[in-house]
Design a protein around this motif. Structure first.
Motif, PDB file in Angstrom:
ATOM      1  N   UNK A 442      19.783  -9.583  23.543  1.00 23.27           N
ATOM      2  CA  UNK A 442      18.953  -9.585  22.342  1.00 23.27           C
ATOM      3  C   UNK A 442      19.770  -9.802  21.082  1.00 23.27           C
ATOM      4  N   UNK A 443      21.065  -9.506  21.140  1.00 19.97           N
ATOM      5  CA  UNK A 443      21.856  -9.531  19.904  1.00 19.97           C
ATOM      6  C   UNK A 443      22.919 -10.630  19.858  1.00 19.97           C
ATOM      7  N   UNK A 444      23.004 -11.454  20.899  1.00 15.87           N
ATOM      8  CA  UNK A 444      24.030 -12.502  20.919  1.00 15.87           C
ATOM      9  C   UNK A 444      23.760 -13.517  19.803  1.00 15.87           C
ATOM     10  N   UNK A 445      24.773 -13.751  19.011  1.00 10.80           N
ATOM     11  CA  UNK A 445      24.670 -14.729  17.932  1.00 10.80           C
ATOM     12  C   UNK A 445      25.832 -15.713  18.057  1.00 10.80           C
ATOM     13  N   UNK A 446      25.524 -16.985  18.059  1.00  8.94           N
ATOM     14  CA  UNK A 446      26.556 -18.021  18.102  1.00  8.94           C
ATOM     15  C   UNK A 446      26.634 -18.679  16.736  1.00  8.94           C
ATOM     16  N   UNK A 447      27.838 -18.686  16.162  1.00  9.95           N
ATOM     17  CA  UNK A 447      28.020 -19.213  14.806  1.00  9.95           C
ATOM     18  C   UNK A 447      28.985 -20.386  14.826  1.00  9.95           C
ATOM     19  N   UNK A 448      28.528 -21.519  14.327  1.00  8.70           N
ATOM     20  CA  UNK A 448      29.408 -22.688  14.227  1.00  8.70           C
ATOM     21  C   UNK A 448      30.378 -22.507  13.057  1.00  8.70           C
ATOM     22  N   UNK A 449      31.389 -23.370  13.009  1.00 11.14           N
ATOM     23  CA  UNK A 449      32.298 -23.375  11.862  1.00 11.14           C
ATOM     24  C   UNK A 449      31.561 -23.880  10.622  1.00 11.14           C
ATOM     25  N   UNK A 450      32.069 -23.482   9.473  1.00 13.65           N
ATOM     26  CA  UNK A 450      31.538 -24.015   8.226  1.00 13.65           C
ATOM     27  C   UNK A 450      31.827 -25.512   8.142  1.00 13.65           C
ATOM     28  N   UNK A 451      30.837 -26.273   7.746  1.00 11.28           N
ATOM     29  CA  UNK A 451      31.033 -27.677   7.384  1.00 11.28           C
ATOM     30  C   UNK A 451      31.193 -27.704   5.869  1.00 11.28           C
ATOM     31  N   UNK A 452      32.396 -27.980   5.403  1.00 12.92           N
ATOM     32  CA  UNK A 452      32.696 -27.934   3.975  1.00 12.92           C
ATOM     33  C   UNK A 452      32.429 -29.297   3.363  1.00 12.92           C
ATOM     34  N   UNK A 453      31.520 -29.322   2.367  1.00 12.89           N
ATOM     35  CA  UNK A 453      31.165 -30.583   1.715  1.00 12.89           C
ATOM     36  C   UNK A 453      31.923 -30.792   0.419  1.00 12.89           C
ATOM     37  N   UNK A 454      32.208 -29.714  -0.298  1.00 16.56           N
ATOM     38  CA  UNK A 454      32.922 -29.808  -1.574  1.00 16.56           C
ATOM     39  C   UNK A 454      34.005 -28.743  -1.609  1.00 16.56           C
ATOM     40  N   UNK A 455      35.242 -29.157  -1.707  1.00 14.75           N
ATOM     41  CA  UNK A 455      36.386 -28.238  -1.694  1.00 14.75           C
ATOM     42  C   UNK A 455      36.640 -27.623  -3.064  1.00 14.75           C
ATOM     43  N   UNK A 456      36.200 -28.283  -4.121  1.00 18.30           N
ATOM     44  CA  UNK A 456      36.583 -27.872  -5.473  1.00 18.30           C
ATOM     45  C   UNK A 456      35.966 -26.542  -5.895  1.00 18.30           C
ATOM     46  N   UNK A 457      34.803 -26.218  -5.343  1.00 13.55           N
ATOM     47  CA  UNK A 457      34.108 -24.998  -5.759  1.00 13.55           C
ATOM     48  C   UNK A 457      34.628 -23.802  -4.973  1.00 13.55           C
ATOM     49  N   UNK A 458      35.619 -23.110  -5.553  1.00 12.84           N
ATOM     50  CA  UNK A 458      36.209 -21.959  -4.861  1.00 12.84           C
ATOM     51  C   UNK A 458      35.257 -20.770  -4.850  1.00 12.84           C
ATOM     52  N   UNK A 459      34.614 -20.513  -5.979  1.00  7.74           N
ATOM     53  CA  UNK A 459      33.749 -19.337  -6.074  1.00  7.74           C
ATOM     54  C   UNK A 459      32.349 -19.744  -6.504  1.00  7.74           C
ATOM     55  N   UNK A 460      31.376 -19.179  -5.817  1.00 10.73           N
ATOM     56  CA  UNK A 460      29.982 -19.481  -6.087  1.00 10.73           C
ATOM     57  C   UNK A 460      29.514 -18.659  -7.296  1.00 10.73           C
ATOM     58  N   UNK A 461      28.851 -19.281  -8.227  1.00  9.54           N
ATOM     59  CA  UNK A 461      28.399 -18.582  -9.433  1.00  9.54           C
ATOM     60  C   UNK A 461      26.967 -18.098  -9.243  1.00  9.54           C
ATOM     61  N   UNK A 462      26.738 -16.785  -9.490  1.00 10.08           N
ATOM     62  CA  UNK A 462      25.385 -16.236  -9.423  1.00 10.08           C
ATOM     63  C   UNK A 462      24.769 -16.302 -10.816  1.00 10.08           C
ATOM     64  N   UNK A 463      23.650 -17.011 -10.948  1.00 13.58           N
ATOM     65  CA  UNK A 463      22.995 -17.176 -12.247  1.00 13.58           C
ATOM     66  C   UNK A 463      21.601 -16.549 -12.247  1.00 13.58           C
ATOM     67  N   UNK A 464      21.322 -15.747 -11.218  1.00 18.89           N
ATOM     68  CA  UNK A 464      19.965 -15.222 -11.013  1.00 18.89           C
ATOM     69  C   UNK A 464      19.513 -14.160 -11.980  1.00 18.89           C
ATOM     70  N   UNK A 465      20.414 -13.624 -12.814  1.00 13.96           N
ATOM     71  CA  UNK A 465      19.970 -12.683 -13.837  1.00 13.96           C
ATOM     72  C   UNK A 465      19.224 -13.400 -14.970  1.00 13.96           C
ATOM     73  N   UNK A 466      19.507 -14.681 -15.140  1.00 15.41           N
ATOM     74  CA  UNK A 466      18.984 -15.415 -16.292  1.00 15.41           C
ATOM     75  C   UNK A 466      17.943 -16.467 -15.932  1.00 15.41           C
ATOM     76  N   UNK A 467      17.912 -16.910 -14.692  1.00 17.66           N
ATOM     77  CA  UNK A 467      16.991 -17.981 -14.318  1.00 17.66           C
ATOM     78  C   UNK A 467      16.595 -17.851 -12.848  1.00 17.66           C
ATOM     79  N   UNK A 468      15.430 -18.395 -12.504  1.00 19.07           N
ATOM     80  CA  UNK A 468      14.968 -18.405 -11.114  1.00 19.07           C
ATOM     81  C   UNK A 468      14.984 -19.817 -10.544  1.00 19.07           C
ATOM     82  N   UNK A 469      15.435 -20.786 -11.337  1.00 18.49           N
ATOM     83  CA  UNK A 469      15.485 -22.182 -10.883  1.00 18.49           C
ATOM     84  C   UNK A 469      16.851 -22.773 -11.223  1.00 18.49           C
ATOM     85  N   UNK A 470      17.273 -23.759 -10.435  1.00 17.61           N
ATOM     86  CA  UNK A 470      18.559 -24.398 -10.724  1.00 17.61           C
ATOM     87  C   UNK A 470      18.682 -25.706  -9.957  1.00 17.61           C
ATOM     88  N   UNK A 471      19.547 -26.579 -10.455  1.00 15.71           N
ATOM     89  CA  UNK A 471      19.962 -27.770  -9.709  1.00 15.71           C
ATOM     90  C   UNK A 471      21.283 -27.418  -9.054  1.00 15.71           C
TER      91      UNK A 471
END
Length: 871
Positions: A442-471
């Motif tokens: 019931x608990x087996x989970x198989x996880x693939x490796x991350x497919x990295x599309x953009x290397x430049x973005x080291x840290x993800x920015x959380x903007x959810x305090x100010x907006x609910x929409x984004x590009x």
């Protein structure tokens, strides 16, 4: 040298090497989906090794409290039996995040051990990684060359992948390591056999003391290795083992880390440590386990039946069981050790002192509960033994005792051996494996490796305090498969308005707009190793595009209302009940909220009303939100912010203020308390000794609540023919109903008395048991009274009765207590099995139990089948 000095010297040494000394992180992990507990010193720093967060300090040292009782690192069953394994332990560590590497780590380790701690160099051995052909890894020549500058080459030992290649898990950061081992045997023993041959062979006096891990690879899902962006050092030294060496002891338990607890156990249980092996093991188990349980509770994890809480309950029950079996303790006593532990360790771990009363109360209640379980299990086991032909007890019956009643299997085996009997362990293990396989499947989970599309973005920015929409852009994704949820995708954006589950608040839901006009739904949002991960059922056909994403506005607003309400509720409870109230947990959903807090008694109706009124007064006052982002921790505390126990805070924090309510919080909130509309408590209950729980609703849920109550009120008035005073009418009906019930009860008792003689005459003797199975036209209470009356007159009675009422079926089983113990019969088990025939179930005690179901037609078959239990 005292243990406090040993710990301090370690920290002082690395402070002199320009390391930032940081406090221990909580042992209980609340927001990490991959781990329940901190099981190694590196766990709090995982995101740095993964390159998902940049470390503010390149060099760090600490003493980290760890727990190893589940998963890959599981030492539980060894604890107490030997002298060097522990559940909870301190790991002294120094860390380099892309700064120094093997040279400095090795030279500083040698300097600390031999020059500061003055450990004899001739007692030390070191290991280096010999390489692994399957991974394309060669011999760690670099580490060898550094080591031979300090230690003779014949004391440098090659280590295989199992011992000298450290991995965080099946996937993730890893690298070769060098272990330092110490030989504390006597001169005579060393002359007989070389310590070199005993390294990594589980010898109690030739033990690993420090592991230097050189983190430079990442293990991918397919098993291959790739280089990490930077090289890191991750070291871990067992504090308890270090104390054993420096205090010239042969056992960790002989050091002053454990001796105060051991002396207290001796005094409480009137036992002597050091005279009997069984007694010694029991005392070691208790001394070790009380530390693990106390620290877990102090970090916010109460014993329970699931997840991390189950692990803590299991540890505590093991300690209770050893005391019960080997120290002859039939009353709670482990809770009395908390005071000693607090005095001993509160200087470095102040949470023990702050939460001492809670820890004491919870442990005492758990002891009382499990001792009752043991008493019942002993009675049932006695019945199984008496009903066993020969000397081997069925493994299936022992498993039922273990699985249904929580009776420990090793206690079953011990009691059997004392009686000259054996347990069919093969059958027991078969049943246990079946259960584990069901759980695993019931608990087996198989996880693939991350497919990295953009290397430049080291840290993800959380903007959810100010907006609910984004590009946004998808910077990486991976596919995850589980039997329970099927296939889904985890997506990481370069920025996100989605709040990840944490701090008790549920994760946001929403959607991604794709170019063809369709949407992909985000069904959950969580945080893992500093990444905000969005759970989606599908992946865009071209994930490299830019997408519009939107948070579910209605759910976010309702959740924010409930989260802000928990802050006001916390303030209200402290105002109404006293400042001893502390938050012990919360769950904030869009539909409702849950708030756990410390308090010693059930809240009265007046107290609950006062709490509600306090919160609603703040809502009516329309208090605006004051938000303080990224402010220094001390600044927040100076503003009066409450820091919650067991939470990990950074150097800068976010504080949320509504009037006099100020708390450190990363969750989402409304802009004004008036948005909450109204607050209503729906329940108040106890979840543990000294811990209460309030569940409540706000906003739309409150409107629905009052609408339904109003509708029900007018329906009741209509049924009562619209009386002027509906309450008086209901009270009159209740009084009339009570009078009629009493009359019916009297009539049924008279009917039962008349039946008793007839039923006794119908009893038939089968295999020495007086058996009666009958369908009766009586209510269940009358059947119960009748069963016990017949049981007082008829010995060796097995009575099974059925009845039906309001279209439902009921079964009652009474078994004389001597049959329970002598024949192994169990009324609870009988009704559980026969209950299936009436499409229901039930339970109770071994001598009396009841079941209910929705199929009266099955009563006849159940009564007939009842005879099979005595044939």
């Amino acid at each position: 040298m005292k243990s406090q000095q040993i710990r301090q010297q370690f920290l002082d040494f690395f402070a002199s090497k320009k390391h930032q000394i940081v406090p221990s992180s909580p042992m209980v992990l609340k927001n990490d989906p991959t781990l329940m507990f901190t099981n190694a010193g590196m766990v709090p720093f995982k995101e740095y090794f993964l390159g998902q967060k940049t470390a503010a300090e390149k060099r760090v040292a600490d003493t980290q409290k760890c727990l190893r009782v589940s998963g890959k690192h599981n030492d539980l069953e060894e604890v107490g039996k030997d002298t060097y394994h522990h559940t909870m332990f301190e790991m002294l560590g120094n860390w380099s995040f892309g700064d120094y590497f093997k040279k400095e780590a090795i030279s500083w380790a040698w300097e600390l051990l031999t020059e500061v701690y003055k450990i004899d160099k001739d007692c030390l051995y070191v290991t280096v990684f010999e390489g692994a052909e399957e991974d394309g890894l060669g011999y760690d020549q670099e580490a060898y060359d550094y080591w031979k500058q300090f230690i003779s080459e014949d004391r440098i030992i090659n280590g295989n992948k199992k011992d000298n290649f450290w991995e965080m898990g099946a996937q993730g950061p890893c690298g070769p390591c060098s272990e330092i081992h110490v030989d504390i045997r006597s001169t005579e023993e060393k002359a007989k056999i070389s310590g070199k041959s005993l390294v990594n062979n589980d010898h109690p006096q030739v033990v690993e003391i420090w592991n230097l891990v050189f983190m430079e690879f990442n293990r991918k899902a397919d098993g291959s290795l790739e280089k990490l962006p930077a090289q890191h050092v991750d070291t871990g030294m067992g504090f308890e083992r270090l104390c054993m060496v420096l205090q010239n002891k042969q056992s960790n338990y002989d050091t002053d880390v454990f001796t105060p607890l051991i002396r207290e156990v001796e005094a409480i249980t009137n036992s002597d440590y050091g005279k009997n092996e069984e007694t010694d093991i029991a005392i070691r188990v208790i001394a070790d386990h009380v530390r693990a349980v106390a620290f877990a509770i102090a970090d916010g994890q109460l014993p329970s039946n699931t997840g991390a809480g189950y692990v803590i309950r299991r540890i505590l029950r093991r300690a209770i069981r050893y005391g019960f079996t080997f120290l002859n303790t039939k009353e709670p006593f482990i809770y009395k050790l908390v005071n000693t532990l607090s005095k001993q360790m509160a200087e470095y771990f102040p949470e023990l002192k702050a939460q001492k009363q809670l820890i004491t109360n919870v442990i005492k209640e758990e002891e009382n509960s499990f001792l009752r379980t043991l008493d019942q299990g002993l009675l049932l086991l006695d019945g199984i033994i008496k009903n066993t032909n020969g000397t081997e007890v069925s493994g299936k019956k022992a498993f039922e005792l273990f699985d249904t009643y929580g009776f420990p299997i090793d206690l079953t085996a011990l009691i059997l051996s004392e009686k000259g009997m054996t347990l069919n362990e093969v059958d027991f293990n078969t049943e246990l494996e079946k259960q584990k396989n069901r759980s695993r499947a019931a608990s087996v989970v198989e996880t693939d490796d991350w497919v990295v599309l953009y290397e430049d973005d080291d840290e993800e920015e959380f903007i959810g305090y100010d907006t609910l929409k984004a590009k946004v852009k998808i910077t990486r994704y991976r596919k995850v498969s589980s039997k329970k949820e099927g296939d889904f995708y985890q997506l990481v954006f370069n920025m996100t308005p989605f709040y990840p589950e944490g701090g008790g608040q549920v994760g946001d839901k929403g959607y991604i707009e794709v170019p063809n006009g369709n949407v992909i739904y985000i069904v959950n949002t969580k945080k893992e190793n500093n990444l905000i991960i969005h759970y989606a059922e599908n992946l865009p056909k071209d994930p490299t595009q830019t997408f519009n994403v939107s948070v579910d506005e209605k759910q976010r607003f309702r959740t924010a209302c409930n989260h802000s309400a928990t802050h006001l509720l916390h303030q209200a409870l402290r105002e109404v009940l006293g400042t001893h109230v502390e938050q012990k947990g919360s769950a904030v959903h869009s539909k409702n909220l849950r708030f756990d807090f410390s308090h010693f008694a059930k809240l009265t109706v007046d107290e609950l009303r006062e709490v509600e009124d306090f919160v609603n007064a703040r809502i009516d006052s329309k208090i605006p939100l004051k938000e303080f982002r990224n402010i220094p921790m001390q600044t927040a505390l100076d503003k009066g912010a409450m820091a919650l126990f067991g939470e990990k805070y950074g150097d800068t924090v976010r504080a949320i203020q509504f009037g006099q309510s100020v708390e450190l919080c990363g969750g989402t909130h409304i802009q004004n308390t008036g948005d909450i509309w109204h607050f209503k408590i729906t329940s108040e209950s106890a979840i543990a000794s000294g811990i209460r729980r309030i569940e409540a609703i706000t906003g739309d849920a409150t409107k629905d609540f009052y609408f339904e109550n109003n509708r029900a009120f007018f329906e009741i008035k209509d049924i009562l023919k619209n009386p002027a005073n509906p309450l008086k009418s209901i009270l009159d009906l209740q009084e009339e109903n009570t009078t009629l019930k009493k009359q019916i009860e009297t009539l049924l008792k008279d009917k039962a008395k008349n039946l008793k003689g007839d039923l006794i005459n119908e009893v038939e003797k089968i295999n020495g048991i007086n058996f009666l199975a009958k369908k009766l036209d009586l209510d269940q209470n009358s059947i119960k009274d009748l069963a016990f009356e017949i049981g007082n007159q008829v010995e060796n009675l097995f009575l099974l009765a059925g009845t039906e009422a309001d279209g439902k079926a009921f079964l009652t089983c009474y078994i004389s207590k001597n049959l329970v113990t002598e024949k192994g019969l169990n009324a609870g088990q009988v009704v559980r099995e026969l209950g299936k025939l009436i499409q229901g179930g039930g339970g109770g005690q071994p001598f009396f139990a009841t079941a209910g179901g929705k199929n009266p037609a099955g009563i006849k078959d159940a009564l007939q089948k009842g005879k099979e239990y005595i044939l």
